[in-house]
Design a protein around this motif. Structure first.
Motif, PDB file in Angstrom:
ATOM      1  N   LEU A 179       0.969  -1.359   0.228  1.00 49.88           N
ATOM      2  CA  LEU A 179      -0.231  -0.219   0.046  1.00 49.88           C
ATOM      3  C   LEU A 179       0.468   1.662  -0.395  1.00 49.88           C
ATOM      4  O   LEU A 179       1.003   2.251  -0.826  1.00 49.88           O
ATOM      5  N   ALA A 180       1.975   0.969   0.621  1.00 49.31           N
ATOM      6  CA  ALA A 180       2.928   2.526   1.232  1.00 49.31           C
ATOM      7  C   ALA A 180       3.460   2.835  -0.894  1.00 49.31           C
ATOM      8  O   ALA A 180       3.261   3.322  -0.701  1.00 49.31           O
ATOM      9  N   GLY A 181       4.273   1.395  -0.906  1.00 48.36           N
ATOM     10  CA  GLY A 181       4.518   1.696  -2.618  1.00 48.36           C
ATOM     11  C   GLY A 181       3.466   2.299  -3.363  1.00 48.36           C
ATOM     12  O   GLY A 181       4.008   3.192  -4.368  1.00 48.36           O
ATOM     13  N   GLU A 182       2.441   1.630  -3.940  1.00 51.98           N
ATOM     14  CA  GLU A 182       1.741   1.747  -4.502  1.00 51.98           C
ATOM     15  C   GLU A 182       1.119   4.159  -4.267  1.00 51.98           C
ATOM     16  O   GLU A 182       1.110   4.258  -5.669  1.00 51.98           O
ATOM     17  N   LEU A 183       1.607   4.078  -3.213  1.00 51.29           N
ATOM     18  CA  LEU A 183       1.301   5.590  -2.967  1.00 51.29           C
ATOM     19  C   LEU A 183       1.779   6.035  -3.426  1.00 51.29           C
ATOM     20  O   LEU A 183       1.857   7.140  -3.729  1.00 51.29           O
TER      21      LEU A 183
END
Length: 148
Positions: A114-118
């Protein structure tokens, strides 16, 4: 989201519409000695983004239906990998709540994705993704002319 949905569909992606989950999942798998072959199933997911509060906020989520991880046995006993699992607080089996450590590890994987996608979507929206790749990943030197 156009990159995720349309880009993945045009590319013929199977099992998910996302930007780069496999990179993050694989890194965690190697660090914690999960089975690298399970990266395929574990990287299937869909990222969803929705403007909320009259467009003032962004709700982002990932749905990862098949993260395959474990915290006991195999390579989880190796020194470096065991240390990583300890650092994450998921080493071994939980005596109080069976399977809770593997569920927590799966949650850590999903949170990292999720952090990487954001981060990636932010770079795309700000027009920085291509610029940073050109600056840091592309050599302007003609390496074919460099003597060995």
């Amino acid at each position: 989201m156009l990159k995720n949905l349309v880009g993945s569909a045009v590319a013929g992606a199977l099992g998910g519409f996302n930007a780069h989950a496999a990179n993050i999942v694989f890194a965690i798998f190697i660090a914690t000695r999960q089975d690298p072959a399970q990266n395929i199933e574990s990287s299937h997911y869909i990222t969803m983004m929705e403007a909320v509060n009259d467009g003032k906020d962004l709700h982002i989520s990932v749905n990862m239906p098949s993260i395959e991880v474990g915290t006991v046995g195999g390579g989880t006993q190796l020194a470096s990998q065991s240390s990583c699992l300890n650092l994450l607080g998921v080493k071994g089996a939980s005596k109080e709540s069976p399977r809770s450590n593997s569920r927590l590890l799966a949650t850590i994987v999903a949170g990292s994705v999720l952090a990487g996608e954001l981060s990636l979507m932010s770079a795309i929206a700000a027009g920085q993704l291509v610029k940073s790749h050109m600056k840091y990943n592309r050599s302007s030197k003609d390496v074919s002319k460099i003597a060995s």
